[in-house]
Enzyme design. Structure first.
Site, PDB file in Angstrom:
ATOM      1  N   CYS A 130     -11.009   3.003   0.026  1.00 21.56           N
ATOM      2  CA  CYS A 130      -9.599   3.221   0.345  1.00 21.56           C
ATOM      3  C   CYS A 130      -9.324   2.370   1.577  1.00 21.56           C
ATOM      4  O   CYS A 130     -10.129   2.356   2.528  1.00 21.56           O
ATOM      5  CB  CYS A 130      -9.375   4.704   0.642  1.00 21.56           C
ATOM      6  SG  CYS A 130      -7.802   5.063   1.448  1.00 21.56           S
ATOM      7  N   THR A 131      -8.195   1.686   1.578  1.00 24.53           N
ATOM      8  CA  THR A 131      -7.934   0.725   2.651  1.00 24.53           C
ATOM      9  C   THR A 131      -7.618   1.382   4.000  1.00 24.53           C
ATOM     10  O   THR A 131      -7.526   0.695   5.013  1.00 24.53           O
ATOM     11  CB  THR A 131      -6.794  -0.228   2.245  1.00 24.53           C
ATOM     12  OG1 THR A 131      -5.677   0.555   1.796  1.00 24.53           O
ATOM     13  CG2 THR A 131      -7.229  -1.162   1.142  1.00 24.53           C
ATOM     14  N   HIS A 132      -7.468   2.701   3.996  1.00 23.11           N
ATOM     15  CA  HIS A 132      -7.273   3.393   5.275  1.00 23.11           C
ATOM     16  C   HIS A 132      -8.597   3.555   6.053  1.00 23.11           C
ATOM     17  O   HIS A 132      -8.583   3.732   7.265  1.00 23.11           O
ATOM     18  CB  HIS A 132      -6.720   4.805   5.041  1.00 23.11           C
ATOM     19  CG  HIS A 132      -5.243   4.852   4.792  1.00 23.11           C
ATOM     20  ND1 HIS A 132      -4.653   4.384   3.647  1.00 23.11           N
ATOM     21  CD2 HIS A 132      -4.236   5.350   5.553  1.00 23.11           C
ATOM     22  CE1 HIS A 132      -3.344   4.594   3.714  1.00 23.11           C
ATOM     23  NE2 HIS A 132      -3.064   5.179   4.855  1.00 23.11           N
TER      24      HIS A 132
ATOM     25  N   THR B 230      -6.254   3.370  -4.598  1.00 22.41           N
ATOM     26  CA  THR B 230      -5.721   4.268  -5.625  1.00 22.41           C
ATOM     27  C   THR B 230      -4.951   3.485  -6.683  1.00 22.41           C
ATOM     28  O   THR B 230      -5.177   3.647  -7.884  1.00 22.41           O
ATOM     29  CB  THR B 230      -4.794   5.312  -4.967  1.00 22.41           C
ATOM     30  OG1 THR B 230      -5.532   5.965  -3.931  1.00 22.41           O
ATOM     31  CG2 THR B 230      -4.312   6.328  -5.972  1.00 22.41           C
TER      32      THR B 230
ATOM     33  N   TYR C  60      -0.705   8.536  -2.154  1.00 25.31           N
ATOM     34  CA  TYR C  60      -0.655   8.414  -3.612  1.00 25.31           C
ATOM     35  C   TYR C  60      -1.867   9.121  -4.247  1.00 25.31           C
ATOM     36  O   TYR C  60      -1.817   9.510  -5.409  1.00 25.31           O
ATOM     37  CB  TYR C  60      -0.728   6.937  -4.030  1.00 25.31           C
ATOM     38  CG  TYR C  60       0.518   6.101  -3.834  1.00 25.31           C
ATOM     39  CD1 TYR C  60       1.655   6.589  -3.202  1.00 25.31           C
ATOM     40  CD2 TYR C  60       0.549   4.789  -4.306  1.00 25.31           C
ATOM     41  CE1 TYR C  60       2.782   5.781  -3.032  1.00 25.31           C
ATOM     42  CE2 TYR C  60       1.671   3.987  -4.154  1.00 25.31           C
ATOM     43  CZ  TYR C  60       2.780   4.477  -3.508  1.00 25.31           C
ATOM     44  OH  TYR C  60       3.883   3.669  -3.355  1.00 25.31           O
ATOM     45  N   GLY C  61      -2.943   9.224  -3.455  1.00 25.40           N
ATOM     46  CA  GLY C  61      -4.249   9.612  -4.001  1.00 25.40           C
ATOM     47  C   GLY C  61      -4.363  11.010  -4.567  1.00 25.40           C
ATOM     48  O   GLY C  61      -5.344  11.334  -5.231  1.00 25.40           O
TER      49      GLY C  61
ATOM     50  N   CYS D  35      -4.426  -1.190  -2.011  1.00 20.36           N
ATOM     51  CA  CYS D  35      -4.528   0.265  -2.136  1.00 20.36           C
ATOM     52  C   CYS D  35      -5.579   0.570  -3.205  1.00 20.36           C
ATOM     53  O   CYS D  35      -5.443   0.129  -4.363  1.00 20.36           O
ATOM     54  CB  CYS D  35      -3.161   0.816  -2.555  1.00 20.36           C
ATOM     55  SG  CYS D  35      -3.176   2.586  -2.879  1.00 20.36           S
TER      56      CYS D  35
ATOM     57  N   ASP E 250       0.866  -1.181   0.000  1.00 21.51           N
ATOM     58  CA  ASP E 250       0.000   0.000   0.000  1.00 21.51           C
ATOM     59  C   ASP E 250       0.900   1.227   0.000  1.00 21.51           C
ATOM     60  O   ASP E 250       2.108   1.132   0.255  1.00 21.51           O
ATOM     61  CB  ASP E 250      -0.889   0.002   1.258  1.00 21.51           C
ATOM     62  CG  ASP E 250      -1.814   1.220   1.317  1.00 21.51           C
ATOM     63  OD1 ASP E 250      -2.348   1.612   0.262  1.00 21.51           O
ATOM     64  OD2 ASP E 250      -1.983   1.796   2.410  1.00 21.51           O
ATOM     65  N   SER E 251       0.299   2.372  -0.264  1.00 15.69           N
ATOM     66  CA  SER E 251       1.043   3.631  -0.189  1.00 15.69           C
ATOM     67  C   SER E 251       1.511   3.906   1.241  1.00 15.69           C
ATOM     68  O   SER E 251       2.454   4.650   1.453  1.00 15.69           O
ATOM     69  CB  SER E 251       0.145   4.775  -0.642  1.00 15.69           C
ATOM     70  OG  SER E 251      -1.028   4.782   0.148  1.00 15.69           O
TER      71      SER E 251
ATOM     72  N   GLU F 217      -3.557   8.360   9.046  1.00 10.69           N
ATOM     73  CA  GLU F 217      -2.116   8.099   9.218  1.00 10.69           C
ATOM     74  C   GLU F 217      -1.572   8.838  10.449  1.00 10.69           C
ATOM     75  O   GLU F 217      -0.595   8.425  11.050  1.00 10.69           O
ATOM     76  CB  GLU F 217      -1.317   8.528   7.971  1.00 10.69           C
ATOM     77  CG  GLU F 217      -1.533   7.646   6.749  1.00 10.69           C
ATOM     78  CD  GLU F 217      -0.471   6.544   6.554  1.00 10.69           C
ATOM     79  OE1 GLU F 217       0.671   6.698   6.991  1.00 10.69           O
ATOM     80  OE2 GLU F 217      -0.837   5.512   5.944  1.00 10.69           O
TER      81      GLU F 217
HETATM   82  N1  DGL Z   1      -4.715   3.121   1.218  1.00  9.79           N
HETATM   83  C1  DGL Z   1      -4.666   3.883   0.015  1.00  9.79           C
HETATM   84  C2  DGL Z   1      -5.913   3.649  -0.836  1.00  9.79           C
HETATM   85  O1  DGL Z   1      -6.564   2.682  -0.629  1.00  9.79           O
HETATM   86  C3  DGL Z   1      -4.407   5.293   0.337  1.00  9.79           C
HETATM   87  C4  DGL Z   1      -4.130   6.051  -0.903  1.00  9.79           C
HETATM   88  C5  DGL Z   1      -3.267   7.220  -0.781  1.00  9.79           C
HETATM   89  O2  DGL Z   1      -2.099   7.041  -0.477  1.00  9.79           O
HETATM   90  O3  DGL Z   1      -3.744   8.311  -1.052  1.00  9.79           O
HETATM   91  O4  DGL Z   1      -6.260   4.358  -1.710  1.00  9.79           O
END
Ligand code: DGL
Length: 269
Positions: A185-187, A75, A42-43, A73, A10-11, A151
């Protein structure tokens, strides 16, 4: 090969929501996780940059003995679409598993999606839902602040800042009476209590990371690649930024303190 690890990336730390599910449903598997914590998020980057970063992430994982890759992720998954970043081994993103679960869950055919700006802009979730059932109504909204809030640990159920942001992001979706909401988004599962308090208990929440883990389970069965190890598997974590920062916050995603060794690594730019 069966006892090689499952590679997850993931990012940042969001992909740990997939690791959490993998540890539950596949306790004997080794997991190698890479979180690009130096370059999160990354988004808000261009498609080209996200793809380049994702290719580097996969290259890094492939330096280890792995039998499958999960791009945990949203994104990255929205950029990759139906393609694969690792054609030589089983690969999945989070979108197709989440979309299948959402289509199987909805009763009224109205599905909401929240994700990063890049994910929502790609329209890929909507496309994947319509490919399963063109009658579905889909409404999406980008939540640019969520990854930063999560985060940085703004995750308590009564956190005023996160509640305020969530109300703003969720209002346009709730106006459409969705009964199923994809946390694209996995966050986002880390703040699912805040989200649930706003959308109400009638709306079913789908965690894209957890669904990708379940998808991986089925994929490994299908390919006869499940580990035959009798003892518990081990987790190994790699991050591109500070190990101690990761160790401080990763528990929010895993639901317990970090259960594995953590190493720092660098991927270049
Ligand atoms: N966990 C990432 C996702 O699912 C976060 C993306 C990001 O870094 O913006 O999109």
């Amino acid at each position: 090969m069966k006892n090689y690890a499952i590679g997850v990336f993931d990012s940042g730390m969001g992909g740990l929501t997939a690791v959490k599910e993998l540890n539950t449903i596949l306790p004997n598997e080794d997991i190698i996780y890479f979180g690009d914590t130096a370059r999160v998020p990354y988004g808000s980057r261009s498609r080209e940059t996200v793809l380049r970063y994702a290719q580097q992430d996969v290259e890094f994982l492939k330096k280890h003995k792995i039998k499958m890759i999960i791009a945990a992720c949203g994104t990255v998954s929205s950029v990759v679409g139906t393609g694969s970043l690792a054609p030589d081994m089983p690969f999945t993103g989070v979108i197709h598993p989440a979309v299948q679960a959402a289509c199987a869950t909805t009763q009224n055919g109205k599905i909401g999606i929240i994700g990063t700006p890049a994910t929502i802009k790609s329209g890929y979730y909507e496309k994947a839902i319509k490919a399963i059932n063109p009658q579905m109504q889909v409404v999406g909204n980008a939540c640019p602040l969520f990854v930063h809030l999560v985060e940085n640990g703004y995750i308590q159920r009564d956190n005023k800042i996160t509640i305020l942001a969530a109300k703003e992001y969720l209002e346009p979706i709730m106006k459409e009476n969705v009964d199923t909401l994809i946390l694209g988004c996995t966050h986002y599962p880390v703040i699912k209590d805040i989200i649930a308090d706003i959308v109400g208990t009638d709306v079913k929440l789908i965690s894209s990371g957890a669904e990708a883990a379940k998808f991986a389970y089925n994929c490994l069965i299908e390919k006869d690649l499940l580990s035959d190890r009798k003892e518990k598997g081990k987790n190994t974590f790699f991050v591109s930024d500070s190990v101690s920062l990761f160790e401080e916050n990763a528990g929010n995603f895993l639901g317990h303190p970090v259960n594995g060794e953590v190493f720092s690594c660098s991927l270049g730019d």
